[in-house]
Design a protein around this motif. Structure first.
Motif, PDB file in Angstrom:
ATOM      1  N   ALA A  16      -0.341  11.383  12.784  1.00 21.65           N
ATOM      2  CA  ALA A  16       1.118  11.266  12.832  1.00 21.65           C
ATOM      3  C   ALA A  16       1.671  11.455  14.241  1.00 21.65           C
ATOM      4  N   THR A  17       0.925  12.091  15.122  1.00 24.25           N
ATOM      5  CA  THR A  17       1.391  12.286  16.492  1.00 24.25           C
ATOM      6  C   THR A  17       1.698  10.945  17.146  1.00 24.25           C
ATOM      7  N   CYS A  18       0.855   9.960  16.934  1.00 21.14           N
ATOM      8  CA  CYS A  18       1.055   8.631  17.528  1.00 21.14           C
ATOM      9  C   CYS A  18       1.625   7.615  16.534  1.00 21.14           C
ATOM     10  N   HIS A  19       1.293   7.757  15.263  1.00 18.71           N
ATOM     11  CA  HIS A  19       1.679   6.754  14.276  1.00 18.71           C
ATOM     12  C   HIS A  19       2.927   7.106  13.477  1.00 18.71           C
ATOM     13  N   THR A  44       5.693   2.437   0.840  1.00 15.15           N
ATOM     14  CA  THR A  44       5.497   1.012   1.088  1.00 15.15           C
ATOM     15  C   THR A  44       5.189   0.835   2.569  1.00 15.15           C
ATOM     16  N   PRO A  45       4.463  -0.201   2.917  1.00 17.62           N
ATOM     17  CA  PRO A  45       4.123  -0.400   4.325  1.00 17.62           C
ATOM     18  C   PRO A  45       5.369  -0.713   5.156  1.00 17.62           C
ATOM     19  N   PRO A  46       5.457  -0.137   6.335  1.00 19.19           N
ATOM     20  CA  PRO A  46       6.585  -0.486   7.205  1.00 19.19           C
ATOM     21  C   PRO A  46       6.379  -1.883   7.787  1.00 19.19           C
ATOM     22  N   SER A  47       7.452  -2.482   8.250  1.00 13.59           N
ATOM     23  CA  SER A  47       7.347  -3.804   8.862  1.00 13.59           C
ATOM     24  C   SER A  47       7.290  -3.706  10.386  1.00 13.59           C
ATOM     25  N   ALA A  72       5.322   9.110  10.681  1.00 17.95           N
ATOM     26  CA  ALA A  72       5.161   9.607   9.312  1.00 17.95           C
ATOM     27  C   ALA A  72       4.605   8.535   8.367  1.00 17.95           C
ATOM     28  N   MET A  73       3.558   7.860   8.782  1.00 19.12           N
ATOM     29  CA  MET A  73       2.944   6.807   7.962  1.00 19.12           C
ATOM     30  C   MET A  73       2.462   7.360   6.620  1.00 19.12           C
ATOM     31  N   ALA A  74       1.933   8.563   6.604  1.00 20.55           N
ATOM     32  CA  ALA A  74       1.395   9.163   5.380  1.00 20.55           C
ATOM     33  C   ALA A  74       2.473   9.388   4.323  1.00 20.55           C
ATOM     34  N   PHE A 106       0.832  -1.204   0.000  1.00 25.27           N
ATOM     35  CA  PHE A 106       0.000   0.000   0.000  1.00 25.27           C
ATOM     36  C   PHE A 106       0.869   1.257   0.000  1.00 25.27           C
ATOM     37  N   ASN A 107       0.515   2.223  -0.832  1.00 23.91           N
ATOM     38  CA  ASN A 107       1.253   3.472  -0.995  1.00 23.91           C
ATOM     39  C   ASN A 107       0.447   4.617  -0.381  1.00 23.91           C
ATOM     40  N   HIS A 108       0.809   5.053   0.822  1.00 21.40           N
ATOM     41  CA  HIS A 108       0.083   6.141   1.468  1.00 21.40           C
ATOM     42  C   HIS A 108       0.161   7.470   0.689  1.00 21.40           C
TER      43      HIS A 108
END
Length: 156
Positions: free
Chosen positions: A113-116, A124-127, A118-120, A28-30
């Protein structure tokens, strides 16, 4: 000596469960979805404690076929939209902690992004989780934002 070895093995297993790598079933590409709010796919954010990890049916609302070419991607896509594949959870809080996405995101106006982390920005999905979820981090944020740090507010 055997007791120490057992303790170390147990700690290693716990660490791997909380912080271990987790390969995701589809790349998945955010950033490609930057124009959408997180809530478009993570539908529980608005109304529930859990944000929810989207199933393939959420993707299929906009994509009739795999957005990525190749037979391997088509197969992975088919399994995902068919409900046979699930995303692997990256973030966990201990069972005794009550965390409500709705309370933080909707009522508290906390950015994801405060808790998660820089997912956006991830193509590619992080592991693994991009930000540590810890009591010290939560308390620091609560104090910074003048929110209660009463133990009973989060601990059940």
């Amino acid at each position: 000596m055997v007791g120490l070895a057992g303790l170390l093995a147990g700690l290693g297993i716990c660490w791997a469960w909380w912080h271990g790598d987790s390969t995701q079933p589809y790349p998945f590409n955010h950033p490609a979805h930057r124009g959408m709010a997180c809530q478009a796919c993570h539908t529980g954010v608005d109304a529930r404690a859990s944000a929810g990890i989207p199933g393939g049916g959420v993707c299929a609302k906009c994509h009739a076929t795999s957005p990525l070419p190749g037979k391997g991607m088509e197969r992975a896509w088919g399994r995902m939209v068919g409900g046979q594949t699930r995303w692997n959870r990256l973030y966990r809080v201990p069972e005794h902690v009550y965390f409500s996405h709705r309370r933080h995101v909707i009522l508290g106006k906390t950015d994801c992004a405060t808790c998660h982390g820089a997912m956006a920005e991830r193509a590619t999905p992080p592991s693994h989780s991009l930000a540590e979820i810890s009591m010290d981090r939560c308390i620091s944020c609560h104090r910074k934002n003048s929110v209660t740090d009463d133990c009973a507010a989060c601990h059940r």
